[in-house]
Design a protein around this motif. Structure first.
Motif, mmCIF file in Angstrom:
data_model
loop_
_atom_site.group_PDB
_atom_site.id
_atom_site.type_symbol
_atom_site.label_atom_id
_atom_site.label_comp_id
_atom_site.label_asym_id
_atom_site.label_seq_id
_atom_site.Cartn_x
_atom_site.Cartn_y
_atom_site.Cartn_z
ATOM 1 N N VAL A 28 0.847 -1.199 0.000
ATOM 2 C CA VAL A 28 0.000 0.000 0.000
ATOM 3 C C VAL A 28 0.878 1.244 0.000
ATOM 4 C CG1 VAL A 28 -1.757 1.293 1.271
ATOM 5 C CG2 VAL A 28 -1.839 -1.208 1.223
ATOM 6 N N THR A 29 0.655 2.122 -0.968
ATOM 7 C CA THR A 29 1.452 3.337 -1.099
ATOM 8 C C THR A 29 0.621 4.571 -0.776
ATOM 9 O OG1 THR A 29 0.904 3.556 -3.449
ATOM 10 C CG2 THR A 29 2.866 2.262 -2.891
ATOM 11 N N LYS A 30 1.300 5.690 -0.672
ATOM 12 C CA LYS A 30 0.636 6.953 -0.368
ATOM 13 C C LYS A 30 -0.436 7.318 -1.393
ATOM 14 C CE LYS A 30 1.734 11.825 0.541
ATOM 15 N NZ LYS A 30 2.837 12.819 0.689
ATOM 16 N N PRO A 31 -0.171 7.207 -2.709
ATOM 17 C CA PRO A 31 -1.224 7.520 -3.675
ATOM 18 C C PRO A 31 -2.471 6.653 -3.507
ATOM 19 C CG PRO A 31 0.896 7.421 -4.770
ATOM 20 C CD PRO A 31 1.117 6.931 -3.383
ATOM 21 N N MET A 32 -2.311 5.389 -3.159
ATOM 22 C CA MET A 32 -3.466 4.514 -2.933
ATOM 23 C C MET A 32 -4.308 5.005 -1.766
ATOM 24 S SD MET A 32 -1.783 0.727 -3.350
ATOM 25 C CE MET A 32 -0.931 0.217 -4.840
ATOM 26 N N VAL A 33 -3.635 5.385 -0.685
ATOM 27 C CA VAL A 33 -4.341 5.883 0.493
ATOM 28 C C VAL A 33 -5.082 7.175 0.157
ATOM 29 C CG1 VAL A 33 -4.051 6.784 2.835
ATOM 30 C CG2 VAL A 33 -2.730 4.795 2.092
ATOM 31 N N LEU A 34 -4.431 8.054 -0.595
ATOM 32 C CA LEU A 34 -5.068 9.316 -0.966
ATOM 33 C C LEU A 34 -6.279 9.087 -1.854
ATOM 34 C CD1 LEU A 34 -1.951 11.580 -1.671
ATOM 35 C CD2 LEU A 34 -3.421 11.555 0.344
ATOM 36 N N LEU A 35 -6.211 8.106 -2.725
ATOM 37 C CA LEU A 35 -7.340 7.811 -3.598
ATOM 38 C C LEU A 35 -8.560 7.392 -2.776
ATOM 39 C CD1 LEU A 35 -7.570 7.717 -6.774
ATOM 40 C CD2 LEU A 35 -7.595 5.249 -6.522
ATOM 41 N N VAL A 36 -8.340 6.509 -1.822
ATOM 42 C CA VAL A 36 -9.439 6.070 -0.948
ATOM 43 C C VAL A 36 -9.938 7.240 -0.106
ATOM 44 C CG1 VAL A 36 -10.073 4.545 0.949
ATOM 45 C CG2 VAL A 36 -8.605 3.695 -0.891
ATOM 46 N N LEU A 37 -9.008 8.045 0.406
ATOM 47 C CA LEU A 37 -9.387 9.201 1.210
ATOM 48 C C LEU A 37 -10.248 10.174 0.411
ATOM 49 C CD1 LEU A 37 -9.144 10.861 3.812
ATOM 50 C CD2 LEU A 37 -7.009 11.812 2.906
ATOM 51 N N SER A 38 -9.920 10.354 -0.859
ATOM 52 C CA SER A 38 -10.701 11.268 -1.695
ATOM 53 C C SER A 38 -12.142 10.802 -1.829
ATOM 54 C CB SER A 38 -10.059 11.410 -3.079
ATOM 55 O OG SER A 38 -10.200 10.224 -3.849
ATOM 56 N N VAL A 39 -12.331 9.495 -1.984
ATOM 57 C CA VAL A 39 -13.691 8.945 -2.087
ATOM 58 C C VAL A 39 -14.464 9.206 -0.798
ATOM 59 C CG1 VAL A 39 -15.039 6.834 -2.358
ATOM 60 C CG2 VAL A 39 -12.986 7.192 -3.750
ATOM 61 N N LEU A 40 -13.827 8.996 0.346
ATOM 62 C CA LEU A 40 -14.477 9.222 1.642
ATOM 63 C C LEU A 40 -14.823 10.699 1.832
ATOM 64 C CD1 LEU A 40 -12.290 6.902 3.924
ATOM 65 C CD2 LEU A 40 -14.549 6.418 2.947
ATOM 66 N N LEU A 41 -13.896 11.576 1.450
ATOM 67 C CA LEU A 41 -14.134 13.014 1.597
ATOM 68 C C LEU A 41 -15.282 13.486 0.710
ATOM 69 C CD1 LEU A 41 -10.464 14.396 1.708
ATOM 70 C CD2 LEU A 41 -12.100 14.280 3.601
ATOM 71 N N ILE A 42 -15.300 13.001 -0.526
ATOM 72 C CA ILE A 42 -16.364 13.408 -1.456
ATOM 73 C C ILE A 42 -17.714 12.895 -0.981
ATOM 74 C CG2 ILE A 42 -17.246 13.111 -3.807
ATOM 75 C CD1 ILE A 42 -14.253 12.982 -4.681
ATOM 76 N N ALA A 43 -17.765 11.641 -0.541
ATOM 77 C CA ALA A 43 -19.015 11.073 -0.035
ATOM 78 C C ALA A 43 -19.501 11.850 1.184
ATOM 79 C CB ALA A 43 -18.822 9.602 0.315
ATOM 80 N N ALA A 44 -18.588 12.165 2.101
ATOM 81 C CA ALA A 44 -18.955 12.914 3.306
ATOM 82 C C ALA A 44 -19.459 14.310 2.950
ATOM 83 C CB ALA A 44 -17.750 13.005 4.245
ATOM 84 N N PHE A 45 -18.817 14.929 1.964
ATOM 85 C CA PHE A 45 -19.217 16.280 1.549
ATOM 86 C C PHE A 45 -20.650 16.296 1.036
ATOM 87 C CE2 PHE A 45 -19.745 19.293 -1.966
ATOM 88 C CZ PHE A 45 -19.511 20.493 -1.312
ATOM 89 N N TRP A 46 -20.966 15.378 0.112
ATOM 90 C CA TRP A 46 -22.301 15.405 -0.491
ATOM 91 C C TRP A 46 -23.377 14.933 0.483
ATOM 92 C CZ3 TRP A 46 -23.049 18.429 -4.256
ATOM 93 C CH2 TRP A 46 -22.061 18.652 -5.224
ATOM 94 N N ILE A 47 -23.034 14.009 1.371
ATOM 95 C CA ILE A 47 -24.001 13.586 2.390
ATOM 96 C C ILE A 47 -24.310 14.734 3.338
ATOM 97 C CG2 ILE A 47 -24.322 12.085 4.405
ATOM 98 C CD1 ILE A 47 -22.751 9.927 2.883
ATOM 99 N N ALA A 48 -23.257 15.429 3.773
ATOM 100 C CA ALA A 48 -23.460 16.558 4.672
ATOM 101 C C ALA A 48 -24.210 17.694 3.988
ATOM 102 C CB ALA A 48 -22.108 17.058 5.186
ATOM 103 N N ALA A 49 -23.907 17.905 2.699
ATOM 104 C CA ALA A 49 -24.544 19.009 1.973
ATOM 105 C C ALA A 49 -26.021 18.750 1.708
ATOM 106 C CB ALA A 49 -23.811 19.244 0.657
#
Length: 258
Positions: A28-49
């Motif tokens: 597992v590399t840093k770019p992989m972690v960031l990719l997953v993190l981006s999905v979580l952030l986007i999902a959280a953003f639209w759910i909260a919005a």
């Protein structure tokens, strides 16, 4: 003078190796972690919005609605057409926000890595998401042979040009379009991040080891700051262009004529 030459020889400029950080654990590399993190952030953003929507929106709801309006009306409706755009609004907005967040990672302190600077990630989005969608809807609307004709024979093409035109159009629509869609955002993120590394690391080196050349260090840092603002603009534009072209390909696949 000798010290300056020796110091300059010790400076190691950034390169491709800086885009391949060591594994965090296992494979597992840093770019992989960031990719997953981006999905979580986007999902959280639209759910909260989408919770507690108000007739008079607050700042957060207004930002989300503005982003939605760009994807829905500024991209999907314009490129796909008022008749067919609605089913593709979620895809277009997802593409825009996904590419945007992964690009912006390159400017966040302690993260500072644009995920799309790894060619595999934009290629995966283009080849596994956008490419199948726009060809599927095209085949569904026009039929197999009808869609091939639709994509490879522009209206009004003289018959004697067809032997040359058909392979060119086929190569462009079925091979080059998804590749250039991915390469465009990759090249922009790779080049921009590399330039930022060059000026930042050069400024740091001159500040610590430059001797009399230390006076040049502020210039390098100033260029780094200016490039940061420019890179932020490019990151937003590349996300917009990726979503715009994705919608454009879907629109061309669905159009009766092109």
């Amino acid at each position: 003078m000798t010290k300056l030459v020796l110091a300059a020889e010790e400076f190691t400029p950034p390169g491709v190796q800086d885009f391949f950080p060591p594994a965090i654990f296992g494979t597992v590399t840093k770019p992989m972690v960031l990719l997953v993190l981006s999905v979580l952030l986007i999902a959280a953003f639209w759910i909260a919005a989408s919770r507690n929507l108000k007739l008079v929106p607050g700042k957060f709801q207004f930002a989300a609605e503005s982003l939605y309006d760009v994807g829905r009306n500024g991209i999907a409706r314009e490129q796909i057409g008022a008749k067919d755009f609605k089913p593709f609004v979620p895809l277009v907005i997802t593409m825009f926000t996904f590419i945007l967040v992964n690009n912006i990672f390159g400017l966040i302190p302690f993260v500072q890595f644009p995920t799309m600077a790894h060619i595999g990630f934009p290629l995966a989005v283009s080849l596994l998401v956008v490419y199948p969608v726009y060809h599927f809807v095209g085949f569904k609307r026009h039929g197999f042979f009808g869609y091939l004709k639709h994509q490879t024979i522009p209206p009004g093409t003289p018959w004697f040009v067809l032997p040359l035109m058909i392979p060119i159009e086929f190569f462009q629509k079925f091979i080059m379009n998804p590749l250039t869609l991915a390469i465009r955002v990759f090249a922009a993120m790779f080049a921009g991040h590399l330039l930022l590394l060059v000026f930042t690391l050069a400024g740091e080196f001159l500040l610590l080891n430059g001797g009399v050349m230390i006076v040049v260090a502020p210039v390098a840092f100033a260029f780094a700051i200016a490039l940061t603002f420019l890179e932020a603009l490019i990151m937003v534009l590349q996300a917009y262009i990726f979503a715009l072209l994705s919608a454009s390909y879907i629109g061309m696949a669905l159009a009766e004529e092109h």
